[in-house]
Design an enzyme around this catalytic site. Structure first.
Site, PDB file in Angstrom:
ATOM      1  N   ARG A   1      29.726  22.524  32.409  1.00 48.23           N
ATOM      2  CA  ARG A   1      30.519  21.938  33.463  1.00 48.23           C
ATOM      3  C   ARG A   1      31.990  21.402  33.258  1.00 48.23           C
ATOM      4  O   ARG A   1      32.916  22.141  33.543  1.00 48.23           O
ATOM      5  CB  ARG A   1      29.715  20.905  34.582  1.00 48.23           C
ATOM      6  CG  ARG A   1      30.103  20.408  35.592  1.00 48.23           C
ATOM      7  CD  ARG A   1      31.503  19.707  35.876  1.00 48.23           C
ATOM      8  NE  ARG A   1      31.288  18.315  35.085  1.00 48.23           N
ATOM      9  CZ  ARG A   1      32.095  17.469  35.102  1.00 48.23           C
ATOM     10  NH1 ARG A   1      33.278  17.706  35.446  1.00 48.23           N
ATOM     11  NH2 ARG A   1      32.131  16.330  34.314  1.00 48.23           N
TER      12      ARG A   1
ATOM     13  N   HIS B   1      31.952   8.377  28.794  1.00 50.18           N
ATOM     14  CA  HIS B   1      32.229   9.587  28.956  1.00 50.18           C
ATOM     15  C   HIS B   1      33.965   9.584  28.545  1.00 50.18           C
ATOM     16  O   HIS B   1      34.666   9.130  29.243  1.00 50.18           O
ATOM     17  CB  HIS B   1      32.185  10.120  30.511  1.00 50.18           C
ATOM     18  CG  HIS B   1      32.909  11.330  30.961  1.00 50.18           C
ATOM     19  ND1 HIS B   1      31.775  12.285  31.365  1.00 50.18           N
ATOM     20  CD2 HIS B   1      33.986  11.667  30.964  1.00 50.18           C
ATOM     21  CE1 HIS B   1      32.723  13.669  31.657  1.00 50.18           C
ATOM     22  NE2 HIS B   1      33.762  13.283  31.415  1.00 50.18           N
TER      23      HIS B   1
ATOM     24  N   HIS C   1      37.133  11.654  27.042  1.00 48.18           N
ATOM     25  CA  HIS C   1      38.175  12.676  26.891  1.00 48.18           C
ATOM     26  C   HIS C   1      38.932  12.357  25.395  1.00 48.18           C
ATOM     27  O   HIS C   1      38.879  11.231  25.096  1.00 48.18           O
ATOM     28  CB  HIS C   1      39.038  13.068  27.884  1.00 48.18           C
ATOM     29  CG  HIS C   1      38.113  13.643  28.996  1.00 48.18           C
ATOM     30  ND1 HIS C   1      38.179  15.225  29.166  1.00 48.18           N
ATOM     31  CD2 HIS C   1      37.347  13.165  30.100  1.00 48.18           C
ATOM     32  CE1 HIS C   1      37.218  15.562  30.158  1.00 48.18           C
ATOM     33  NE2 HIS C   1      36.910  14.381  30.954  1.00 48.18           N
TER      34      HIS C   1
ATOM     35  N   CYS D   1      39.908  17.856  33.106  1.00 45.88           N
ATOM     36  CA  CYS D   1      39.629  18.087  34.528  1.00 45.88           C
ATOM     37  C   CYS D   1      41.109  18.508  35.091  1.00 45.88           C
ATOM     38  O   CYS D   1      42.029  18.392  34.748  1.00 45.88           O
ATOM     39  CB  CYS D   1      39.765  16.581  35.184  1.00 45.88           C
ATOM     40  SG  CYS D   1      39.859  16.595  37.107  1.00 45.88           S
TER      41      CYS D   1
ATOM     42  N   ASN E   1      36.549  16.744  26.565  1.00 50.56           N
ATOM     43  CA  ASN E   1      35.510  15.455  26.264  1.00 50.56           C
ATOM     44  C   ASN E   1      35.262  15.569  24.596  1.00 50.56           C
ATOM     45  O   ASN E   1      35.635  16.430  24.008  1.00 50.56           O
ATOM     46  CB  ASN E   1      34.149  15.840  26.780  1.00 50.56           C
ATOM     47  CG  ASN E   1      33.881  15.382  28.099  1.00 50.56           C
ATOM     48  OD1 ASN E   1      34.188  16.329  28.915  1.00 50.56           O
ATOM     49  ND2 ASN E   1      33.717  14.147  28.300  1.00 50.56           N
TER      50      ASN E   1
HETATM   51  P1  HMG Z   1      38.461  19.467  51.389  1.00 50.04           P
HETATM   52  O1  HMG Z   1      39.747  20.188  51.376  1.00 50.04           O
HETATM   53  O2  HMG Z   1      38.895  17.688  51.572  1.00 50.04           O
HETATM   54  O3  HMG Z   1      37.234  19.539  52.067  1.00 50.04           O
HETATM   55  O4  HMG Z   1      38.087  19.172  49.734  1.00 50.04           O
HETATM   56  P2  HMG Z   1      37.118  19.542  53.465  1.00 50.04           P
HETATM   57  O5  HMG Z   1      35.686  18.865  53.616  1.00 50.04           O
HETATM   58  O6  HMG Z   1      38.151  19.286  54.528  1.00 50.04           O
HETATM   59  O7  HMG Z   1      36.479  21.127  53.811  1.00 50.04           O
HETATM   60  C1  HMG Z   1      37.592  22.164  53.567  1.00 50.04           C
HETATM   61  C2  HMG Z   1      36.885  23.312  53.137  1.00 50.04           C
HETATM   62  O8  HMG Z   1      36.189  23.244  51.962  1.00 50.04           O
HETATM   63  C3  HMG Z   1      35.838  24.037  53.936  1.00 50.04           C
HETATM   64  O9  HMG Z   1      35.772  25.501  54.109  1.00 50.04           O
HETATM   65  C4  HMG Z   1      34.333  23.396  53.683  1.00 50.04           C
HETATM   66  O10 HMG Z   1      33.360  24.229  53.842  1.00 50.04           O
HETATM   67  C5  HMG Z   1      34.780  23.672  51.835  1.00 50.04           C
HETATM   68  P3  HMG Z   1      36.735  26.208  54.944  1.00 50.04           P
HETATM   69  O11 HMG Z   1      36.046  25.851  56.405  1.00 50.04           O
HETATM   70  O12 HMG Z   1      38.179  25.892  54.843  1.00 50.04           O
HETATM   71  O13 HMG Z   1      36.362  27.643  54.640  1.00 50.04           O
HETATM   72  N1  HMG Z   1      33.961  22.803  51.245  1.00 50.04           N
HETATM   73  C6  HMG Z   1      33.099  23.104  50.191  1.00 50.04           C
HETATM   74  N2  HMG Z   1      32.897  24.298  49.547  1.00 50.04           N
HETATM   75  C7  HMG Z   1      32.050  24.453  48.658  1.00 50.04           C
HETATM   76  N3  HMG Z   1      31.519  23.190  48.024  1.00 50.04           N
HETATM   77  C8  HMG Z   1      31.700  22.047  48.444  1.00 50.04           C
HETATM   78  C9  HMG Z   1      32.517  21.820  49.906  1.00 50.04           C
HETATM   79  N4  HMG Z   1      33.102  20.831  50.387  1.00 50.04           N
HETATM   80  C10 HMG Z   1      33.841  21.426  51.408  1.00 50.04           C
HETATM   81  N5  HMG Z   1      31.213  20.972  48.256  1.00 50.04           N
HETATM   82  C11 HMG Z   1      36.464  18.329  48.203  1.00 50.04           C
HETATM   83  C12 HMG Z   1      37.103  18.134  49.570  1.00 50.04           C
HETATM   84  C13 HMG Z   1      35.678  17.198  47.609  1.00 50.04           C
HETATM   85  C14 HMG Z   1      35.364  19.792  48.754  1.00 50.04           C
HETATM   86  C15 HMG Z   1      37.479  19.116  47.111  1.00 50.04           C
HETATM   87  O14 HMG Z   1      38.342  18.340  47.022  1.00 50.04           O
HETATM   88  C16 HMG Z   1      36.705  19.222  45.861  1.00 50.04           C
HETATM   89  O15 HMG Z   1      35.766  20.279  45.840  1.00 50.04           O
HETATM   90  N6  HMG Z   1      37.061  18.741  44.881  1.00 50.04           N
HETATM   91  C17 HMG Z   1      36.354  18.837  43.229  1.00 50.04           C
HETATM   92  C18 HMG Z   1      37.414  18.554  42.360  1.00 50.04           C
HETATM   93  C19 HMG Z   1      36.555  18.618  41.298  1.00 50.04           C
HETATM   94  O16 HMG Z   1      35.623  19.471  41.197  1.00 50.04           O
HETATM   95  N7  HMG Z   1      37.234  18.263  40.219  1.00 50.04           N
HETATM   96  C20 HMG Z   1      36.644  18.012  38.728  1.00 50.04           C
HETATM   97  C21 HMG Z   1      35.284  17.266  38.614  1.00 50.04           C
HETATM   98  S1  HMG Z   1      35.457  15.795  38.490  1.00 50.04           S
HETATM   99  C22 HMG Z   1      35.716  15.375  36.868  1.00 50.04           C
HETATM  100  O17 HMG Z   1      35.909  16.519  35.933  1.00 50.04           O
HETATM  101  C23 HMG Z   1      35.863  13.975  36.294  1.00 50.04           C
HETATM  102  C24 HMG Z   1      34.471  13.607  35.396  1.00 50.04           C
HETATM  103  O18 HMG Z   1      34.392  14.533  34.395  1.00 50.04           O
HETATM  104  C25 HMG Z   1      34.610  12.271  34.750  1.00 50.04           C
HETATM  105  C26 HMG Z   1      35.752  12.035  34.121  1.00 50.04           C
HETATM  106  O19 HMG Z   1      35.994  12.734  33.243  1.00 50.04           O
HETATM  107  O20 HMG Z   1      36.630  11.191  34.881  1.00 50.04           O
HETATM  108  C27 HMG Z   1      33.294  13.629  36.331  1.00 50.04           C
HETATM  109 MG    MG Z   2      35.323  14.447  32.447  1.00 50.77          MG
END
Ligand code: HMG
Ligand code: MG
Length: 327
Positions: A34, A226, A228, A259, A268
């Site tokens: 992931r 966690h 990086h 990220c 990481n």
């Molecule tokens: P948004 O654009 O504000 O969402 O994104 P929305 O609710 O306004 O919906 C817009 C569109 O997205 C719609 O589709 C929804 O259906 C779709 P449309 O009508 O335009 O066709 N949608 C989705 N589709 C699939 N799966 C979903 C989903 N939700 C809405 N779950 C949202 C908000 C949270 C979805 C977006 O910002 C997002 O996906 N962000 C994820 C970012 C991410 O994955 N970052 C990396 C992971 S975090 C990380 O790595 C940190 C960590 O490792 C710890 C660290 O190191 O700090 C964990």
């Molecule tokens: Mg991370």
């Protein structure tokens, strides 16, 4: 700096190695498939992701963060989440998890048969907006719904607090906010909260202070590290966490990752490097070092570059030369 929680007094807990005050057993969540792959620009096939998961399972991984049910517009590499989860073998005793930023993500994860969902908040407003397009307070309200749904469906709940040691957009992050977000996630039912150094800027003393500050509000056993490795501090930060009694870590095979919304942040801490440290300290992990190294070398070859694990590369080279001598 706050004083250590009473359960950390040397020799006072069965789970700690009396004399050294280090945990006897450490639990590693493998986040390579992931966190490791989400930031890769080149498309990686579901088949490769599935094979990586199988190799990690063969190495004894019992906590596997497989993928994310996030928007494919935001993170295209995770668009095949359901396909990957459908393709991997399910082994008893293994906890398969996926990131779920909202109820849509939760529904996808549930339908794919995960054991655990992971909610991910930030301690910095700027990062929260860039990563999940809402404020910290809005994200916590969304996560509350996910947490309740997880409880209803009998799924485990894990959490992450990003930018706990620094933010790529706002710089310093007050420890009170890290503690506040950690408390909120714990109150929702997250049994494990990864205090996350998203951009790898934290250093050992800061890590101890932040972990101990969080441990004033939630049980130390609920905290995970966690880290990086952007500034090369991740193994030192694992050690600092161990010294205050943290016994859970996220790690990524071959040091993959980053990220997409934290520019410049590298992967990481490499699983092989953490396991090398832990085994040398006599701490159990349940992981097979050789199989891990082979998995790390294999995925690096698939991605067309050298592994970022120092221990992995050193051991691979050593074993290769031993093999050559034996022939
Ligand atoms: P948004 O654009 O504000 O969402 O994104 P929305 O609710 O306004 O919906 C817009 C569109 O997205 C719609 O589709 C929804 O259906 C779709 P449309 O009508 O335009 O066709 N949608 C989705 N589709 C699939 N799966 C979903 C989903 N939700 C809405 N779950 C949202 C908000 C949270 C979805 C977006 O910002 C997002 O996906 N962000 C994820 C970012 C991410 O994955 N970052 C990396 C992971 S975090 C990380 O790595 C940190 C960590 O490792 C710890 C660290 O190191 O700090 C964990
Ligand atoms: Mg991370």
């Amino acid at each position: 700096m706050s004083s250590p929680p009473s359960n950390l007094v040397s020799g006072s807990s069965g789970g700690l190695r009396g004399g050294q005050g280090l945990p006897a057993r450490v639990f590693i969540t493998e986040v390579g498939p992931r966190d490791g792959l989400q930031n890769e620009k080149q498309p990686i096939s579901a088949t490769t992701k599935i094979e990586l998961c199988e190799r990690l399972l063969n190495a004894g991984v019992q906590r596997l963060e497989v993928t994310s049910f996030v928007s494919p517009k935001w993170v295209p590499q995770m668009a095949d989440a359901a396909e990957v989860l459908a393709g991997i073998s399910r082994r008893s005793g293994v906890r398969y998890s996926a990131l779920t930023p909202n109820m849509k993500g939760f529904e996808g994860a549930l339908a794919s048969g995960v054991d655990e969902v992971v909610i991910f908040a930030a301690a910095s407003e700027a990062f929260s907006q860039r990563n999940i397009n809402c404020s910290i307070a809005e994200s916590l309200a969304r996560f509350e719904r996910v947490a309740q749904a997880a409880k209803r469906h009998g799924l485990k709940l894990r959490a992450a607090v990003s930018t706990a040691f620094g933010c790529p957009y706002q710089g310093e992050v007050p420890v009170e906010i890290v503690v506040h977000v950690t408390e909120q996630l714990y109150a929702m039912g997250a049994t494990e909260i990864s205090v996350s150094d998203t951009i790898g800027v934290g250093t050992a003393q800061q890590v101890k202070e932040v972990m101990l500050a969080c441990a004033q509000s939630v049980p130390l056993t609920a905290l995970a590290g966690h880290f990086h490795d952007t500034y090369g501090q991740a193994v030192a930060n694992v050690m600092a966490s161990l010294e205050v009694g943290v016994d859970k870590f996220d790690a990524s095979i071959a040091g993959l990752g980053g990220c997409p919304y934290a520019k410049g942040a590298t992967g990481n801490v490499a699983t092989e490097d953490v396991v090398y440290l832990l085994h040398k300290l006599g701490i159990e992990t349940g992981l097979d070092m050789q199989a891990l190294v082979e998995a790390g070398q294999w995925i690096s070859q698939q991605l067309g570059r050298k592994s970022l694990s120092r221990a992995g590369n050193a051991l691979a080279a050593k074993w290769q030369s031993e093999e050559a001598v034996a022939q």
